[in-house]
Scaffold this motif. Sequence first.
Motif, PDB file in Angstrom:
ATOM      1  N   UNK A   1       8.539   0.819   0.652  1.00  0.00           N
ATOM      2  CA  UNK A   1       8.769   2.009  -0.159  1.00  0.00           C
ATOM      3  C   UNK A   1       9.800   1.687  -1.246  1.00  0.00           C
ATOM      4  N   UNK A   2       9.328   1.712  -2.489  1.00  0.00           N
ATOM      5  CA  UNK A   2      10.143   1.301  -3.634  1.00  0.00           C
ATOM      6  C   UNK A   2      11.194   2.361  -3.927  1.00  0.00           C
ATOM      7  N   UNK A   3      12.444   1.929  -4.032  1.00  0.00           N
ATOM      8  CA  UNK A   3      13.529   2.847  -4.377  1.00  0.00           C
ATOM      9  C   UNK A   3      13.839   2.801  -5.856  1.00  0.00           C
ATOM     10  N   UNK A   4      14.599   3.779  -6.334  1.00  0.00           N
ATOM     11  CA  UNK A   4      14.938   3.818  -7.753  1.00  0.00           C
ATOM     12  C   UNK A   4      15.945   2.744  -8.135  1.00  0.00           C
ATOM     13  N   UNK A  10      25.651 -13.641  -8.573  1.00  0.00           N
ATOM     14  CA  UNK A  10      25.966 -13.690  -7.140  1.00  0.00           C
ATOM     15  C   UNK A  10      26.778 -12.491  -6.664  1.00  0.00           C
ATOM     16  N   UNK A  11      27.384 -11.757  -7.584  1.00  0.00           N
ATOM     17  CA  UNK A  11      28.207 -10.602  -7.214  1.00  0.00           C
ATOM     18  C   UNK A  11      27.386  -9.310  -7.113  1.00  0.00           C
ATOM     19  N   UNK A  12      26.114  -9.372  -7.502  1.00  0.00           N
ATOM     20  CA  UNK A  12      25.285  -8.157  -7.485  1.00  0.00           C
ATOM     21  C   UNK A  12      24.854  -7.799  -6.068  1.00  0.00           C
ATOM     22  N   UNK A  13      24.912  -6.520  -5.726  1.00  0.00           N
ATOM     23  CA  UNK A  13      24.469  -6.033  -4.416  1.00  0.00           C
ATOM     24  C   UNK A  13      23.153  -5.291  -4.596  1.00  0.00           C
ATOM     25  N   UNK A  14      22.102  -5.764  -3.927  1.00  0.00           N
ATOM     26  CA  UNK A  14      20.790  -5.134  -4.025  1.00  0.00           C
ATOM     27  C   UNK A  14      20.748  -3.834  -3.227  1.00  0.00           C
ATOM     28  N   UNK A  15      19.906  -2.907  -3.674  1.00  0.00           N
ATOM     29  CA  UNK A  15      19.615  -1.689  -2.925  1.00  0.00           C
ATOM     30  C   UNK A  15      18.762  -2.045  -1.710  1.00  0.00           C
ATOM     31  N   UNK A  16      18.741  -1.161  -0.730  1.00  0.00           N
ATOM     32  CA  UNK A  16      17.986  -1.402   0.499  1.00  0.00           C
ATOM     33  C   UNK A  16      16.701  -0.572   0.492  1.00  0.00           C
ATOM     34  N   UNK A  17      15.594  -1.185   0.936  1.00  0.00           N
ATOM     35  CA  UNK A  17      14.295  -0.503   0.939  1.00  0.00           C
ATOM     36  C   UNK A  17      13.589  -0.708   2.279  1.00  0.00           C
ATOM     37  N   UNK A  18      12.840   0.299   2.690  1.00  0.00           N
ATOM     38  CA  UNK A  18      12.175   0.297   3.997  1.00  0.00           C
ATOM     39  C   UNK A  18      10.815  -0.396   3.898  1.00  0.00           C
ATOM     40  N   UNK A  19      10.500  -1.256   4.898  1.00  0.00           N
ATOM     41  CA  UNK A  19       9.222  -1.963   4.890  1.00  0.00           C
ATOM     42  C   UNK A  19       8.562  -1.918   6.265  1.00  0.00           C
ATOM     43  N   UNK A  73       2.710   7.328   2.083  1.00  0.00           N
ATOM     44  CA  UNK A  73       3.596   8.028   1.147  1.00  0.00           C
ATOM     45  C   UNK A  73       5.054   7.710   1.448  1.00  0.00           C
ATOM     46  N   UNK A  74       5.835   7.447   0.385  1.00  0.00           N
ATOM     47  CA  UNK A  74       7.254   7.221   0.603  1.00  0.00           C
ATOM     48  C   UNK A  74       7.998   6.591  -0.558  1.00  0.00           C
ATOM     49  N   UNK A  75       7.302   6.167  -1.611  1.00  0.00           N
ATOM     50  CA  UNK A  75       7.960   5.477  -2.722  1.00  0.00           C
ATOM     51  C   UNK A  75       8.484   6.442  -3.776  1.00  0.00           C
ATOM     52  N   UNK A  76       9.610   6.035  -4.382  1.00  0.00           N
ATOM     53  CA  UNK A  76      10.126   6.768  -5.532  1.00  0.00           C
ATOM     54  C   UNK A  76       9.634   6.139  -6.835  1.00  0.00           C
ATOM     55  N   UNK A  77       8.927   5.021  -6.734  1.00  0.00           N
ATOM     56  CA  UNK A  77       8.355   4.343  -7.904  1.00  0.00           C
ATOM     57  C   UNK A  77       7.151   3.538  -7.446  1.00  0.00           C
ATOM     58  N   UNK A  78       6.251   3.244  -8.367  1.00  0.00           N
ATOM     59  CA  UNK A  78       5.024   2.526  -8.021  1.00  0.00           C
ATOM     60  C   UNK A  78       5.256   1.022  -7.955  1.00  0.00           C
ATOM     61  N   UNK A  79       4.518   0.328  -7.070  1.00  0.00           N
ATOM     62  CA  UNK A  79       4.487  -1.137  -7.113  1.00  0.00           C
ATOM     63  C   UNK A  79       3.527  -1.539  -8.225  1.00  0.00           C
ATOM     64  N   UNK A  80       4.048  -1.657  -9.437  1.00  0.00           N
ATOM     65  CA  UNK A  80       3.206  -1.601 -10.637  1.00  0.00           C
ATOM     66  C   UNK A  80       2.271  -2.781 -10.843  1.00  0.00           C
ATOM     67  N   UNK A  84       0.803  -1.230   0.000  1.00  0.00           N
ATOM     68  CA  UNK A  84       0.000   0.000   0.000  1.00  0.00           C
ATOM     69  C   UNK A  84       0.834   1.278   0.000  1.00  0.00           C
ATOM     70  N   UNK A  85       2.104   1.180  -0.406  1.00  0.00           N
ATOM     71  CA  UNK A  85       2.919   2.382  -0.495  1.00  0.00           C
ATOM     72  C   UNK A  85       2.328   3.363  -1.508  1.00  0.00           C
ATOM     73  N   UNK A  86       2.580   4.644  -1.286  1.00  0.00           N
ATOM     74  CA  UNK A  86       2.104   5.681  -2.189  1.00  0.00           C
ATOM     75  C   UNK A  86       3.309   6.440  -2.744  1.00  0.00           C
ATOM     76  N   UNK A  87       3.308   6.655  -4.049  1.00  0.00           N
ATOM     77  CA  UNK A  87       4.444   7.300  -4.714  1.00  0.00           C
ATOM     78  C   UNK A  87       4.456   8.796  -4.418  1.00  0.00           C
TER      79      UNK A  87
END
Length: 350
Positions: free
Chosen positions: A205-208, A220-229, A172-179, A60-63
């Motif tokens: 809250x979806x990050x860019x 396996x070498x990729x580092x994911x971004x961190x997002x608040x839940x 409210x808090x997303x930089x992008x929609x949960x499409x 239910x995040x809002x962009x």
Amino acid sequence: MKVSDFYFDLPEELIAQHPLKNRDESRLMVVNKDNGELRHEVFKNIINYLNPGDCLVLNNTRVMPARLIGEKLHTGGKIEFLLLKRIEGDKWESLVKPGKKAKIGAEFSFGNGRLKAKVIDMVDEGNRIIEFYYQGIFEEILDELGQMPLPPYITEQLEDKERYQTVYSKTVGSAAAPTAGLHFTKELLADIEKKGVNIAYITLHVGLGTFRPVKVDVIEEHKMHSEFYMVDEETSAKINACKKNGGRIIAVGTTSCRTLESVADSSGYVAPKTGWTDIFIYPGYNFKIVDALITNFHLPESTLIMLVSALAHKEIIMRAYHKAIEEKYRFFSFGDAMFITDSKSHNTNP
């Protein structure tokens, strides 16, 4: 596992540039992860594949209208800010274009001075820490001056800001929609509840970082971004009751999926929890709680197509994607939907 294993050739004309007039009339591909069977539907018919006792989990995040166009004080040079996340108070981490104009100490104005900002620090990847100055309520000013931060592959302007929000968006808090959630209408959700399907809400809250390409060759070498839940007590109770009674946990979107897999214990149960997640799900991952997933069609070589390839076999997903291209499904944020499910999903209205 190589990133190139998830490449496919996508014709540019299949990238949806605008949402359909009616949210629930997009196309839906139903993919059986057990046997690879594919079905072609209209999204509103997803109700026929949901069973009483299932639990549908929505984000239910809002962009935020996080894209601000302004000018540099004293010189008048044009500047664009993209707010990524609030650090504290009126301090935000932001992406700035052009970055050369945004040195520490530089000041900017938006909306003829309604909002002013100063660069106070630089952080990883060249992002800036900005402090805002204004009179009034920041959220109201941002709603008035800001634009929706549409993904880079969408080149057309959005006439109605609400079409980049889900009908159940709240926090409210997303930089992008949960499409994946953009396909639902209030009426469809009401009908799903009437059928006996439980509906629960989490917040992530979806990050860019969602749109950042994978820049390594080996997954396996990729580092994911961190997002608040956030997962509250009511949602935890609904999910646990569903699990206990043998119902399926159906995540709406990769954001809901990542949140659920972050908070679930080894038995597949959840407790109320708030935090940050950088979970990276790719083939070989053992799902603790998510049984099925409603999602859109994703970019080649993206972490999102890797996630869906973990829930179903990679070969099933890649075959489904090639079929979607052949059948001219619409891709990405405003595109069509996929329901990755199991043999328990019987079309009750064939």
